[in-house]
Design a protein around this motif. Sequence first.
Motif, PDB file in Angstrom:
ATOM      1  N   GLN A   4       0.659  -1.106   0.016  1.00 52.90           N
ATOM      2  CA  GLN A   4       0.082  -0.191   0.102  1.00 52.90           C
ATOM      3  C   GLN A   4       0.466   1.435  -0.141  1.00 52.90           C
ATOM      4  O   GLN A   4       1.712   1.585   0.904  1.00 52.90           O
ATOM      5  N   ALA A   5       0.996   1.929  -1.290  1.00 50.32           N
ATOM      6  CA  ALA A   5       1.410   2.681  -1.298  1.00 50.32           C
ATOM      7  C   ALA A   5       0.532   4.342  -0.611  1.00 50.32           C
ATOM      8  O   ALA A   5       0.137   4.157  -1.320  1.00 50.32           O
ATOM      9  N   SER A   6       1.437   5.053  -0.327  1.00 47.81           N
ATOM     10  CA  SER A   6       1.066   6.567   0.163  1.00 47.81           C
ATOM     11  C   SER A   6       2.570   7.969   0.174  1.00 47.81           C
ATOM     12  O   SER A   6       3.580   7.073   0.304  1.00 47.81           O
ATOM     13  N   GLY A   7       1.554   9.181  -0.054  1.00 53.31           N
ATOM     14  CA  GLY A   7       2.169   9.894   0.666  1.00 53.31           C
ATOM     15  C   GLY A   7       2.503  11.184  -0.865  1.00 53.31           C
ATOM     16  O   GLY A   7       3.001  12.066  -0.746  1.00 53.31           O
ATOM     17  N   GLY A   8       1.580  10.946  -1.723  1.00 53.96           N
ATOM     18  CA  GLY A   8       1.838  11.696  -2.886  1.00 53.96           C
ATOM     19  C   GLY A   8       1.239  12.805  -2.710  1.00 53.96           C
ATOM     20  O   GLY A   8      -0.056  12.673  -1.911  1.00 53.96           O
ATOM     21  N   GLY A   9       1.628  13.434  -3.768  1.00 57.06           N
ATOM     22  CA  GLY A   9       0.842  14.983  -3.692  1.00 57.06           C
ATOM     23  C   GLY A   9       1.287  16.052  -4.424  1.00 57.06           C
ATOM     24  O   GLY A   9       2.231  15.420  -5.569  1.00 57.06           O
ATOM     25  N   LEU A  10       0.861  17.041  -4.393  1.00 55.36           N
ATOM     26  CA  LEU A  10       0.903  18.271  -5.078  1.00 55.36           C
ATOM     27  C   LEU A  10       2.516  18.951  -4.797  1.00 55.36           C
ATOM     28  O   LEU A  10       2.121  19.590  -3.673  1.00 55.36           O
ATOM     29  N   VAL A  11       3.459  19.399  -5.461  1.00 58.27           N
ATOM     30  CA  VAL A  11       4.301  19.858  -4.333  1.00 58.27           C
ATOM     31  C   VAL A  11       4.803  21.187  -5.584  1.00 58.27           C
ATOM     32  O   VAL A  11       5.019  20.268  -6.882  1.00 58.27           O
ATOM     33  N   GLN A  12       5.560  21.427  -5.261  1.00 64.69           N
ATOM     34  CA  GLN A  12       6.456  22.871  -6.170  1.00 64.69           C
ATOM     35  C   GLN A  12       7.420  22.517  -6.824  1.00 64.69           C
ATOM     36  O   GLN A  12       8.319  21.901  -5.568  1.00 64.69           O
ATOM     37  N   ALA A  13       8.379  22.963  -7.759  1.00 62.54           N
ATOM     38  CA  ALA A  13       9.793  22.314  -8.041  1.00 62.54           C
ATOM     39  C   ALA A  13      10.339  23.101  -7.324  1.00 62.54           C
ATOM     40  O   ALA A  13      10.366  23.899  -6.488  1.00 62.54           O
ATOM     41  N   GLY A  14      11.429  22.165  -6.800  1.00 56.37           N
ATOM     42  CA  GLY A  14      12.661  22.526  -5.966  1.00 56.37           C
ATOM     43  C   GLY A  14      12.238  21.860  -4.431  1.00 56.37           C
ATOM     44  O   GLY A  14      12.918  21.701  -3.122  1.00 56.37           O
ATOM     45  N   GLY A  15      10.896  20.999  -4.602  1.00 55.46           N
ATOM     46  CA  GLY A  15      10.215  21.021  -2.863  1.00 55.46           C
ATOM     47  C   GLY A  15      10.720  19.618  -2.905  1.00 55.46           C
ATOM     48  O   GLY A  15      11.267  18.496  -3.494  1.00 55.46           O
ATOM     49  N   SER A  16       9.942  19.084  -1.070  1.00 58.14           N
ATOM     50  CA  SER A  16      10.368  17.189  -0.778  1.00 58.14           C
ATOM     51  C   SER A  16       9.431  17.286  -0.668  1.00 58.14           C
ATOM     52  O   SER A  16       8.029  17.090  -0.357  1.00 58.14           O
ATOM     53  N   LEU A  17       9.301  15.696  -1.091  1.00 57.93           N
ATOM     54  CA  LEU A  17       7.390  15.001  -0.584  1.00 57.93           C
ATOM     55  C   LEU A  17       8.700  13.218  -0.261  1.00 57.93           C
ATOM     56  O   LEU A  17       9.801  12.949  -0.855  1.00 57.93           O
ATOM     57  N   ARG A  18       7.987  12.945   1.123  1.00 56.96           N
ATOM     58  CA  ARG A  18       8.225  11.348   0.474  1.00 56.96           C
ATOM     59  C   ARG A  18       7.488  10.475   1.269  1.00 56.96           C
ATOM     60  O   ARG A  18       6.229  10.374   2.144  1.00 56.96           O
ATOM     61  N   LEU A  19       7.167   9.382  -0.081  1.00 55.59           N
ATOM     62  CA  LEU A  19       6.277   8.221   0.083  1.00 55.59           C
ATOM     63  C   LEU A  19       6.618   7.046   1.106  1.00 55.59           C
ATOM     64  O   LEU A  19       7.881   6.732   1.243  1.00 55.59           O
ATOM     65  N   SER A  20       5.759   6.424   1.071  1.00 53.68           N
ATOM     66  CA  SER A  20       5.599   5.037   1.859  1.00 53.68           C
ATOM     67  C   SER A  20       5.367   3.951   1.204  1.00 53.68           C
ATOM     68  O   SER A  20       3.836   4.944   0.575  1.00 53.68           O
ATOM     69  N   CYS A  21       5.489   2.604   1.852  1.00 55.24           N
ATOM     70  CA  CYS A  21       4.976   1.809   1.470  1.00 55.24           C
ATOM     71  C   CYS A  21       5.175   1.244   2.338  1.00 55.24           C
ATOM     72  O   CYS A  21       6.464   0.112   2.590  1.00 55.24           O
ATOM     73  N   ALA A  22       3.891   0.752   2.396  1.00 57.02           N
ATOM     74  CA  ALA A  22       3.412  -0.383   3.613  1.00 57.02           C
ATOM     75  C   ALA A  22       3.361  -1.878   2.870  1.00 57.02           C
ATOM     76  O   ALA A  22       2.320  -1.832   2.141  1.00 57.02           O
ATOM     77  N   ALA A  23       4.304  -3.040   3.898  1.00 58.90           N
ATOM     78  CA  ALA A  23       3.882  -4.199   3.538  1.00 58.90           C
ATOM     79  C   ALA A  23       2.895  -4.824   4.392  1.00 58.90           C
ATOM     80  O   ALA A  23       3.393  -4.879   5.320  1.00 58.90           O
ATOM     81  N   SER A  24       2.322  -5.894   3.505  1.00 62.63           N
ATOM     82  CA  SER A  24       1.719  -6.922   5.324  1.00 62.63           C
ATOM     83  C   SER A  24       1.907  -8.242   4.749  1.00 62.63           C
ATOM     84  O   SER A  24       3.131  -7.899   4.224  1.00 62.63           O
ATOM     85  N   GLY A  25       2.121  -9.126   5.342  1.00 60.95           N
ATOM     86  CA  GLY A  25       2.119 -10.535   6.221  1.00 60.95           C
ATOM     87  C   GLY A  25       3.540 -10.438   6.984  1.00 60.95           C
ATOM     88  O   GLY A  25       4.096  -9.011   7.380  1.00 60.95           O
ATOM     89  N   ARG A  26       4.629 -11.217   6.809  1.00 56.97           N
ATOM     90  CA  ARG A  26       5.122 -11.915   7.531  1.00 56.97           C
ATOM     91  C   ARG A  26       6.859 -12.026   7.336  1.00 56.97           C
ATOM     92  O   ARG A  26       7.233 -12.347   7.877  1.00 56.97           O
ATOM     93  N   TYR A 112       9.442  -8.207 -10.384  1.00 53.20           N
ATOM     94  CA  TYR A 112       8.998  -7.865  -9.692  1.00 53.20           C
ATOM     95  C   TYR A 112       7.838  -8.309  -9.749  1.00 53.20           C
ATOM     96  O   TYR A 112       6.884  -7.693 -10.094  1.00 53.20           O
ATOM     97  N   ALA A 113       6.969  -9.284  -8.751  1.00 51.85           N
ATOM     98  CA  ALA A 113       5.826 -10.039  -8.476  1.00 51.85           C
ATOM     99  C   ALA A 113       4.533  -9.766  -7.645  1.00 51.85           C
ATOM    100  O   ALA A 113       3.327  -9.554  -8.176  1.00 51.85           O
ATOM    101  N   TYR A 114       4.803  -8.137  -7.091  1.00 47.99           N
ATOM    102  CA  TYR A 114       4.064  -8.071  -5.958  1.00 47.99           C
ATOM    103  C   TYR A 114       3.840  -6.746  -6.636  1.00 47.99           C
ATOM    104  O   TYR A 114       5.617  -5.973  -6.609  1.00 47.99           O
ATOM    105  N   TRP A 115       2.851  -5.792  -6.523  1.00 45.82           N
ATOM    106  CA  TRP A 115       3.024  -4.573  -6.796  1.00 45.82           C
ATOM    107  C   TRP A 115       1.444  -4.010  -6.116  1.00 45.82           C
ATOM    108  O   TRP A 115       0.177  -4.333  -5.800  1.00 45.82           O
ATOM    109  N   GLY A 116       1.824  -2.674  -5.224  1.00 42.80           N
ATOM    110  CA  GLY A 116       0.935  -1.539  -4.768  1.00 42.80           C
ATOM    111  C   GLY A 116       0.120  -0.748  -5.719  1.00 42.80           C
ATOM    112  O   GLY A 116       0.632  -1.037  -6.852  1.00 42.80           O
ATOM    113  N   GLN A 117      -0.829  -0.372  -5.268  1.00 40.16           N
ATOM    114  CA  GLN A 117      -1.957   0.545  -6.341  1.00 40.16           C
ATOM    115  C   GLN A 117      -1.135   1.941  -6.668  1.00 40.16           C
ATOM    116  O   GLN A 117      -1.579   2.758  -7.817  1.00 40.16           O
TER     117      GLN A 117
END
Length: 125
Positions: A4-26, A112-117
């Motif tokens: 499950q990926a998250s963290g996207g959005g709108l940002v101005q050039a030169g800015g920063s974002l941090r994307l996260s990907c949460a994985a299920s399973g052990r 890669y066999a597994y992909w987030g949305q």
Amino acid sequence: VQLQASGGGLVQAGGSLRLSCAASGRTFNSYAMGWFRQAPGKDREFVATITRSGVMKYYADSVKGRFTISRDNAKKVYLQMNSLKPEDTAVYYCAATRASDYTGSWYYTDEYAYWGQGTKVTVSS
């Protein structure tokens, strides 16, 4: 493994974002984790990968020095994106592969066999 990926959005050039990907399973530590992106009308392209051990990291030339991939014990992988450019605009996908540290074809989607949305990143000029 489910991603499950998250963290996207709108940002101005030169800015920063941090994307996260949460994985299920052990068995999170059994997977190398990657980020890919797909801009409108273009093929999905490799961005970065971190191996199972976390020791090795690979980056596309277009993001080297600006993006950093990391992972933690909470079954998450991150993509810190700095100095963003309009050409970084895309939907970003996290992905997982069981390839070992030394045998992965990291740059290819077929590895890669597994992909987030996907999570959308828009960089305005």
